[in-house]
Design an enzyme around this catalytic site. Structure first.
Site, PDB file in Angstrom:
ATOM      1  N   GLU A 349       0.820  -1.200   0.000  1.00  0.00           N
ATOM      2  CA  GLU A 349       0.000   0.000   0.000  1.00  0.00           C
ATOM      3  C   GLU A 349       0.864   1.264   0.000  1.00  0.00           C
ATOM      4  OE1 GLU A 349      -2.434  -0.226   3.458  1.00  0.00           O
ATOM      5  OE2 GLU A 349      -3.206  -2.220   3.017  1.00  0.00           O
ATOM      6  N   HIS A 373       3.620   1.031   2.978  1.00  0.00           N
ATOM      7  CA  HIS A 373       3.561  -0.135   3.841  1.00  0.00           C
ATOM      8  C   HIS A 373       3.595  -1.360   2.929  1.00  0.00           C
ATOM      9  CE1 HIS A 373       1.148   2.733   6.620  1.00  0.00           C
ATOM     10  NE2 HIS A 373       2.441   2.810   6.872  1.00  0.00           N
TER      11      HIS A 373
END
Length: 442
Positions: A349, A373
């Site tokens: 992400e 992330h």
């Protein structure tokens, strides 16, 4: 080859643009009545002495519902140009990303500083990272852009993938082969693979994000049990109407091909399409028109419910890349922790912020910034957000002070060396989760 910032000419051109609504369907447009042939695509003599040219965004034999192509009727064919030669890539990088190793650590960046020297959209592209292989048409790349000058007598196209442009600061006028589009902060613009365009600034500076999708073209996600309506409506995507440029003189055409930039000089503007029809074409979309769906009982739905566009892969339900928006919405869940929950995800992400604040991060995540992330990297609300949400009175709550988005991808994102060594990489990002106290009371 560059002009000044926002020009009056660009502002005037951006006013009152006409559009053709609808995503993925067949469109047609002509700037001069009679320029578009009827009954056939390539007549012996095209109307008005134009040249017929097909732009194929998919293989000829792909299924009809996946096939992307447009017919262009132009003053001179695209083939009329000298050889391309390599030019400087600047801060633009492409997959495969091999400068560094994939990093499991959580990373966050401040906004990319605006340029001091004259810099247009192409010169201002700066790569964060990505995955896959542009030569194999798999994966994606995450770029930032910053500019203080318009492109003048300069045109760009990307043979490696389509470009999803997310303005954060400053409006853009996109002059494309198909016509003109205006993209302001809060909008997205989608430029398909191979389509030529020029970016002119509507203000003194511009900054934002770009997702370069090497894989299957973005499409609207299936709605499944949601039914026939909801999320992004096809009719809210706006395609341009034909508007041609009939100008001689040197025009630099920059082509991104297999990860590198190549340049040549045309003796005429390549944006000389007088009429066109097809479904391989650019769009603009206002993210505030996204129809947000969510829980009206309890629990926080998975962020997939906020998907605007998806690039399918060979595995059903597994996207090469999703574009997700966290738009203004009501939260009404009973006995529910309302910010995004703590999470480890097989998908990777990259989050960006267009305006305001993000409801899962009370500090440090600002417009123009971003966070990464990677797969299975634990993340979630910071301590301040967790404490506040755990003590909040659970009455209906309108989240309307921010506009955030996410590029979510099936593979780990390998960051570039410049992204890992840049001055705007935040140090101590892990500290936002420190101080989450032990509350266990057996």
């Amino acid at each position: 080859m560059v002009g000044t910032g926002g020009s009056e000419q660009a502002k005037k051109a951006a006013e009152g643009l006409l559009h053709s609504p609808g995503f993925g369907n067949e469109h047609s447009s002509e700037a001069i009545p009679g320029a578009l042939p009827t009954g056939r695509n390539s007549p012996q003599r095209a109307p008005l002495g134009l040249y017929a040219e097909q732009l194929s965004g998919s293989a000829f034999t792909e299924p009809r519902n996946h096939n992307r192509r447009s017919w262009l009727y132009r003053i001179r064919p695209s083939a009329a140009h000298p050889a391309f030669t390599r030019t400087d890539n600047g801060a633009l990088r492409s997959a495969p990303f091999e400068e560094t190793v994939p990093d499991p650590n959580r990373l966050r960046w401040n906004p990319l500083p605006l340029p001091v020297q004259p810099t247009d959209f192409v010169d201002g592209l700066w790569t964060v990272g990505g995955n896959g292989d542009a030569r194999q048409r798999t994966g994606m790349a995450i770029h930032l852009y910053r500019a203080n000058t318009s492109m003048t007598d300069r045109v760009f196209s990307d043979a490696d993938g389509e470009l999803l442009i997310v303005p954060e600061q400053g409006g853009l006028l996109l002059r494309t082969e198909f016509g003109l589009l205006r993209a302001e902060p809060g909008h997205i613009a989608l430029i398909p693979r191979g389509v030529r365009f020029r970016v002119e600034l509507l203000e003194d500076t511009a900054r934002g994000y770009v997702c370069e999708n090497y894989g299957q073209p973005f499409t609207l996600p299936d709605l499944g049990p949601i039914g026939a309506n909801g999320l992004a409506a096809a009719r809210d995507f706006l395609a341009p109407t034909a508007a041609y440029e009939d100008r001689d003189g040197p025009f630099e055409v920059i082509n991104k091909f297999c990860g590198n930039l190549w340049s040549t000089l045309y003796d005429h503007s390549p944006l000389d399409v007088v009429a066109w029809h097809g479904n391989h074409l650019p769009y603009v979309y206002d993210l505030r028109r996204f129809n947000v769906l969510g829980s009206i009982s309890f629990d926080h739905p998975d962020p997939s419910i906020f998907t605007v566009l998806t690039s399918p892969s060979d595995t059903p339900g597994l996207a090469g890349v999703d574009f997700v928006v966290f738009a203004p919405r009501w939260l009404v869940g009973e006995d529910t922790f309302r910010p995004p929950y703590f999470h480890r995800n097989v998908m990777s992400e990259y989050m960006g912020l267009i305006e305001g604040a993000y409801d899962a991060k009370a500090e440090g995540f600002v417009p123009g910034g971003g966070s990464l992330h990677n797969m299975m990297s634990a993340h979630g609300p910071d301590r301040e957000t967790f404490d506040k949400a755990g003590a909040a009175e659970l009455k209906p709550q309108k989240v309307d002070d921010g506009l955030a988005f996410m590029f979510e991808t099936r593979w780990p994102v390998t960051t570039t060396a410049q992204a890992l060594s840049s001055d705007h990489l935040q140090s101590g990002y892990d500290a936002v989760w420190q101080g989450l106290e032990r509350n266990f009371r057996p």
